[in-house]
Design a protein around this motif. Structure first.
Motif, PDB file in Angstrom:
ATOM      1  N   GLN A  91      12.687  -2.223  -6.466  1.00 52.40           N
ATOM      2  CA  GLN A  91      12.572  -3.567  -5.419  1.00 52.40           C
ATOM      3  C   GLN A  91      13.169  -3.601  -3.797  1.00 52.40           C
ATOM      4  O   GLN A  91      12.994  -3.831  -2.663  1.00 52.40           O
ATOM      5  N   ARG A  92      14.749  -3.030  -4.455  1.00 53.47           N
ATOM      6  CA  ARG A  92      16.027  -3.740  -3.522  1.00 53.47           C
ATOM      7  C   ARG A  92      16.006  -1.460  -2.510  1.00 53.47           C
ATOM      8  O   ARG A  92      15.707  -2.182  -1.034  1.00 53.47           O
ATOM      9  N   LEU A  93      16.240  -1.110  -2.991  1.00 49.80           N
ATOM     10  CA  LEU A  93      16.223   0.218  -2.553  1.00 49.80           C
ATOM     11  C   LEU A  93      15.142   0.398  -1.248  1.00 49.80           C
ATOM     12  O   LEU A  93      15.648   0.594   0.350  1.00 49.80           O
ATOM     13  N   PRO A  94      13.799   0.657  -1.825  1.00 55.00           N
ATOM     14  CA  PRO A  94      12.742   0.760  -0.319  1.00 55.00           C
ATOM     15  C   PRO A  94      13.127  -0.911   0.939  1.00 55.00           C
ATOM     16  O   PRO A  94      12.633  -0.488   1.618  1.00 55.00           O
ATOM     17  N   ARG A  95      13.480  -1.725  -0.046  1.00 56.07           N
ATOM     18  CA  ARG A  95      13.895  -2.786   1.289  1.00 56.07           C
ATOM     19  C   ARG A  95      15.171  -2.197   2.556  1.00 56.07           C
ATOM     20  O   ARG A  95      15.181  -2.817   3.639  1.00 56.07           O
ATOM     21  N   LEU A  96      15.738  -1.856   1.852  1.00 53.90           N
ATOM     22  CA  LEU A  96      17.053  -1.070   2.660  1.00 53.90           C
ATOM     23  C   LEU A  96      17.008   0.038   3.563  1.00 53.90           C
ATOM     24  O   LEU A  96      17.385   0.332   4.494  1.00 53.90           O
ATOM     25  N   ALA A  97      16.465   0.829   2.418  1.00 53.36           N
ATOM     26  CA  ALA A  97      16.238   3.259   2.949  1.00 53.36           C
ATOM     27  C   ALA A  97      14.798   2.783   3.113  1.00 53.36           C
ATOM     28  O   ALA A  97      14.341   4.226   3.506  1.00 53.36           O
ATOM     29  N   ILE A 130       8.708  -6.054   3.775  1.00 52.88           N
ATOM     30  CA  ILE A 130       8.004  -4.106   4.465  1.00 52.88           C
ATOM     31  C   ILE A 130       7.357  -4.590   4.857  1.00 52.88           C
ATOM     32  O   ILE A 130       6.729  -5.112   4.561  1.00 52.88           O
ATOM     33  N   ASP A 131       7.732  -4.058   6.164  1.00 53.37           N
ATOM     34  CA  ASP A 131       6.243  -3.923   7.046  1.00 53.37           C
ATOM     35  C   ASP A 131       5.126  -3.273   6.379  1.00 53.37           C
ATOM     36  O   ASP A 131       5.723  -1.104   6.352  1.00 53.37           O
ATOM     37  N   PRO A 132       4.189  -3.291   5.782  1.00 53.97           N
ATOM     38  CA  PRO A 132       2.811  -2.271   4.829  1.00 53.97           C
ATOM     39  C   PRO A 132       2.725  -1.870   5.747  1.00 53.97           C
ATOM     40  O   PRO A 132       2.043  -0.420   5.501  1.00 53.97           O
ATOM     41  N   ALA A 133       2.419  -1.594   7.302  1.00 55.41           N
ATOM     42  CA  ALA A 133       2.504  -0.621   7.741  1.00 55.41           C
ATOM     43  C   ALA A 133       2.950   0.767   7.570  1.00 55.41           C
ATOM     44  O   ALA A 133       2.907   2.063   7.979  1.00 55.41           O
ATOM     45  N   THR A 134       4.185   0.888   7.211  1.00 54.83           N
ATOM     46  CA  THR A 134       5.625   1.909   7.038  1.00 54.83           C
ATOM     47  C   THR A 134       5.062   2.050   5.713  1.00 54.83           C
ATOM     48  O   THR A 134       5.177   3.341   5.507  1.00 54.83           O
ATOM     49  N   ALA A 135       4.228   2.043   5.033  1.00 54.79           N
ATOM     50  CA  ALA A 135       3.650   2.150   3.347  1.00 54.79           C
ATOM     51  C   ALA A 135       2.228   2.515   3.747  1.00 54.79           C
ATOM     52  O   ALA A 135       2.364   1.550   2.473  1.00 54.79           O
ATOM     53  N   GLU A 137       5.257   0.433  -5.166  1.00 54.50           N
ATOM     54  CA  GLU A 137       4.423  -0.353  -4.702  1.00 54.50           C
ATOM     55  C   GLU A 137       4.267  -1.777  -4.750  1.00 54.50           C
ATOM     56  O   GLU A 137       4.082  -2.378  -3.459  1.00 54.50           O
ATOM     57  N   ALA A 138       4.833  -2.318  -5.747  1.00 57.22           N
ATOM     58  CA  ALA A 138       4.883  -3.630  -5.760  1.00 57.22           C
ATOM     59  C   ALA A 138       6.221  -3.928  -5.100  1.00 57.22           C
ATOM     60  O   ALA A 138       5.668  -5.764  -4.308  1.00 57.22           O
ATOM     61  N   ALA A 139       6.863  -3.504  -4.794  1.00 60.06           N
ATOM     62  CA  ALA A 139       8.233  -4.167  -3.950  1.00 60.06           C
ATOM     63  C   ALA A 139       7.425  -3.710  -2.020  1.00 60.06           C
ATOM     64  O   ALA A 139       7.808  -4.440  -1.146  1.00 60.06           O
ATOM     65  N   VAL A 140       5.974  -2.954  -1.931  1.00 59.04           N
ATOM     66  CA  VAL A 140       5.943  -3.060  -0.405  1.00 59.04           C
ATOM     67  C   VAL A 140       5.006  -4.904  -0.445  1.00 59.04           C
ATOM     68  O   VAL A 140       5.113  -5.090   0.507  1.00 59.04           O
ATOM     69  N   THR A 141       3.788  -5.283  -1.513  1.00 62.42           N
ATOM     70  CA  THR A 141       2.983  -5.611  -1.287  1.00 62.42           C
ATOM     71  C   THR A 141       3.460  -7.209  -2.210  1.00 62.42           C
ATOM     72  O   THR A 141       3.241  -8.100  -2.172  1.00 62.42           O
ATOM     73  N   LEU A 142       5.441  -7.647  -2.682  1.00 61.75           N
ATOM     74  CA  LEU A 142       4.912  -8.217  -3.472  1.00 61.75           C
ATOM     75  C   LEU A 142       6.325  -9.380  -2.982  1.00 61.75           C
ATOM     76  O   LEU A 142       7.734  -8.844  -2.798  1.00 61.75           O
ATOM     77  N   PRO A 143       6.588 -10.676  -3.046  1.00 60.72           N
ATOM     78  CA  PRO A 143       7.951 -10.951  -2.990  1.00 60.72           C
ATOM     79  C   PRO A 143       8.977 -10.375  -3.269  1.00 60.72           C
ATOM     80  O   PRO A 143       8.264 -10.217  -5.031  1.00 60.72           O
ATOM     81  N   LEU A 144      10.395 -10.584  -2.988  1.00 59.39           N
ATOM     82  CA  LEU A 144      10.828  -9.594  -4.438  1.00 59.39           C
ATOM     83  C   LEU A 144      10.856 -10.509  -5.687  1.00 59.39           C
ATOM     84  O   LEU A 144      11.189 -10.103  -6.601  1.00 59.39           O
ATOM     85  N   ASP A 145      11.747 -11.698  -6.042  1.00 62.91           N
ATOM     86  CA  ASP A 145      10.986 -11.989  -6.922  1.00 62.91           C
ATOM     87  C   ASP A 145      10.285 -11.541  -8.569  1.00 62.91           C
ATOM     88  O   ASP A 145       9.741 -11.147  -9.342  1.00 62.91           O
ATOM     89  N   GLU A 146       8.677 -11.871  -7.440  1.00 58.31           N
ATOM     90  CA  GLU A 146       7.608 -11.087  -8.217  1.00 58.31           C
ATOM     91  C   GLU A 146       7.204  -9.147  -8.281  1.00 58.31           C
ATOM     92  O   GLU A 146       7.274  -9.481  -9.502  1.00 58.31           O
TER      93      GLU A 146
END
Length: 706
Positions: free
Chosen positions: A142-148, A208-213, A243-252
């Protein structure tokens, strides 16, 4: 009186900065004591009004190797790592990870939860959990896709391969060139943060901007890894977590990651991959020597034979910086062998794996000789000559004459009696088997074969030498074929018998490929050369004479000149320049002719029967090997089969696979075929006594201790 164990985590204050250091040798595994220590020291620093920022770093040469996977079996995860990371992420003071060395798995996840990250350019970071059949379970997906970024995160998480820190854009807030300046640069950076009232950057606040994924990114990624991910369970779950990192807030997303992590943990693939992780490490722990056993220096190595095998073996030592003397009695053969090695190195340089200077440096370590006297001063000599006992004995008699006292005399034999070879010398205590697998410069496995009289220091030296040349060594005893080739015999035998009974080669190969092997037994036979097995059978007539059907189809093919890929026809046909097998109906015609001669009924075979008849006799032979003490433990057999024969690691090796499905199932099937296949069944499907005993006791091979 017991020495006091140093604390796994310590804290020291540098003015208004608290520096929390992990110090749990050898790799700062995030064991319970480390997790408790991090919570304790971070909480104390947060409560200390004089502290304005916190650093998490390491006293070891690496930041952290990740989870303590010995806890997987105990199930004691309290306090869980996600609780530690929640404390870090939600802290009201900036927490900075200073990666002074590699950070893998949970170690990198600790850094991802921090508000800032600092390291040096050539440091390595990674999330290798997929290699254990699981996925990063403490927020990594969840965190690595948000950062990298999503694409880079997918690559790192699904491949499990480490990345150079400077290549992971967006992950680090400061990357220094000089590791020696890391802590000083970090303190300056943190003081600037404090002075400027910089914000606390929580990863959970990044969307994460869904357009990037887009969906196509994931679809293309799945397609791209389909071949190497075949049979594995966790790669697909890794992708779903990202995929969940793209569509869900971090807690979910963390909740979804946790669900997928548990799916993986409960899978047979994870059990098998974790079994193999420990099996590989356990292979080096043997009862034949201890810490007090001395070792012999290996400063120069002699190789007899400059052919494909001898050249491949020589490359291992040159790669490790050890000088090699190669012996061929004919100058032309020697020149040809050295030229082939140079060509191999040059090909690696063309692919960017070596520099031209590397090629020259390695070739400079190789010298040739056409006279046995050239081996007079080597510390270890390995013969890689033709696989015939009289040839081997001639070589060892000569080595006994010319090699210095204390030199280790090693044979690369794959099947022959090492004790008989050793008896041709006056120093059998110095003789050992070093069975490299082809291609020897690529394959990781080394079967180390101890003879009846092999000295303990020779065994220890050989096992340690294997590490130096980056091989995984497994110590085995003497019998025909040792462990690997002895067990492959029934596998190949049954494949050939199934063809005789009417199964098509491609049907057999598909079943075995779908099971997870890199290729089926018929394709493997063609690739290796059917004549190799033919010559072995010619030398073992006493073993097979009671079975007139033994490999008769393969024998016919060889006698008709169909020896495999190298001549364009074997069990299959091959177009020139192609390795793709083409089914040949004439092979079925040969099988039908031979079956009629022998009175063997041809019939249809289910996939289950094909699988069981190829794999279960192989396992049964492993049971004999264990009982005889040829292998010290079942996990050693698994290491040999995964690294030497391509047995799927997600099944853990043949013995782990048998334990996973239950020995009662293997035993019952062996009995079934013994009883159903008439005289043939009675010859070849009698269950090993150990298999019967363990099955009746409800135990596994892993429970067996000789």
């Amino acid at each position: 009186m017991n020495a006091v164990q140093p604390a796994a985590v310590t804290r020291q204050n540098k003015g208004n900065i608290a520096i929390v250091l992990m110090q749990s040798p050898p790799v700062n595994a995030l064991s319970k004591s480390v997790r408790v220590g991090l919570i304790e020291h971070i909480s104390a620093a947060l409560d200390d009004a004089s502290i304005e920022a916190i650093v998490i770093s390491s006293e070891q040469s690496l930041f952290s190797g990740g989870a303590d996977i010995s806890e997987f079996s105990s199930g004691d995860f309290e306090p869980p790592l996600p609780s530690v990371l929640e404390l870090i992420e939600n802290a009201d003071k900036p927490i900075v990870a200073v990666l002074n060395g590699p950070a893998f798995g949970g170690g990198l996840e600790v850094a991802l939860a921090c508000h800032y990250r600092i390291t040096f350019a050539q440091n390595k970071v990674g999330l290798p959990e997929v290699n254990l059949g699981i996925l990063p379970g403490a927020g990594g997906t969840q965190r690595l896709p948000r950062l990298a970024g999503v694409a880079k995160a997918l690559d790192m998480i699904v491949s499990g391969k480490p990345a150079i820190a400077s290549s992971v854009k967006g992950l680090f807030d400061l990357v220094v060139d000089d590791p020696s300046q890391l802590m000083a640069s970090s303190v300056d950076f943190i003081n600037d943060l404090i002075a400027n009232g910089a914000p606390i950057k929580r990863t959970k606040d990044i969307d994460i901007d869904p357009a990037t994924a887009p969906d196509e990114l994931f679809a293309q990624y799945r397609q791209g890894i389909a071949k190497q991910a075949r049979g594995f369970f966790s790669p697909e779950r890794c992708i779903r977590a990202v995929e969940a990192a793209v569509t869900l807030p971090l807690d979910e997303g963390l909740q979804r990651e946790s669900e997928l992590f548990m799916e993986c943990m409960k899978s047979p693939q994870a059990r098998s991959q974790q079994h193999f992780f420990f099996a590989e490490r356990a292979a080096g722990h043997v009862a034949d020597f201890d810490k007090s056993t001395p070792t012999r220096d290996i400063k120069t190595v002699g190789i007899i034979g400059a052919g494909t095998m001898g050249g491949g073996i020589a490359m291992n030592f040159a790669n490790a910086g050890i000088p090699v003397v190669m012996l061929e009695l004919q100058q032309e053969a020697l020149d040809k062998g050295l030229a082939l090695i140079r060509r191999n190195y040059s090909n690696s340089a063309k692919k960017g794996k070596l520099t031209e200077q590397d090629v020259e440096d390695r070739m400079a370590l190789l010298q040739g000789t056409t006279d046995y006297a050239g081996l007079a001063e080597v510390d270890l000599v390995i013969e890689a000559v033709f696989e015939k006992m009289d040839v081997k004995k001639q070589v060892f008699t000569k080595l006994d004459e010319v090699c210095k006292p204390g030199a280790i005399l090693a044979s690369n034999t794959s099947t022959l009696d090492l004790n008989e070879i050793a008896a041709s010398t006056s120093r059998p205590q110095d003789v050992i088997g070093l069975h490299f697998f082809s291609p020897a410069n690529v394959m990781k496995l080394l079967e180390v074969v101890k003879g009846e009289k092999t000295a303990a220091d020779v065994i220890k030296t050989s096992m340690l030498m294997a590490k130096k040349i980056r091989k995984v060594a497994v110590l085995v005893g003497v019998c025909f074929g040792f462990v690997g080739n002895r067990m492959i015999e029934p596998y190949g035998r049954e494949s050939n018998r199934l063809i005789l009974e009417g199964a098509s080669p491609e049907q057999i190969d598909k079943v075995i490929y779908d099971f997870g092997m890199p290729m089926g037994p018929n394709t493997m036979g063609d690739m290796a050369g059917l004549d190799i097995g033919y010559f072995v059978r010619q030398s073992r007539q006493a073993f097979i004479a009671h079975d007139p059907s033994y490999a008769v189809v393969a024998d016919r093919l060889v006698e008709e000149g169909r020896v495999g890929l190298k001549v364009g026809k074997g069990i299959y046909l091959y177009e020139e320049g192609s390795r793709t097998p083409i089914p040949d109906p004439s092979v079925l015609a040969i099988a039908k002719q031979e079956a009629q001669k022998l009175g063997v009924e041809q019939r249809q075979h289910s996939e289950q029967e094909i699988l069981e008849r190829c794999i279960f006799p192989l396992i049964n032979e492993g049971a004999h090997i264990l009982e005889e003490g040829i292998a010290a433990k079942s996990s050693d057999i698994d290491v040999i089969y995964v690294y030497g024969y391509g047995f799927p690691v997600y099944r853990g090796g043949p013995m782990q696979y048998a334990d996973e499905i239950g020995l009662d199932k293997v035993y019952a099937a062996m009995c079934k075929y013994r009883d159903e296949l008439g005289d043939y069944g009675k010859m070849w499907f009698e269950p090993a006594p150990l298999l019967k005993k363990l099955a009746e006791q409800g135990k596994g091979f892993a429970d067996f201790k000789k």
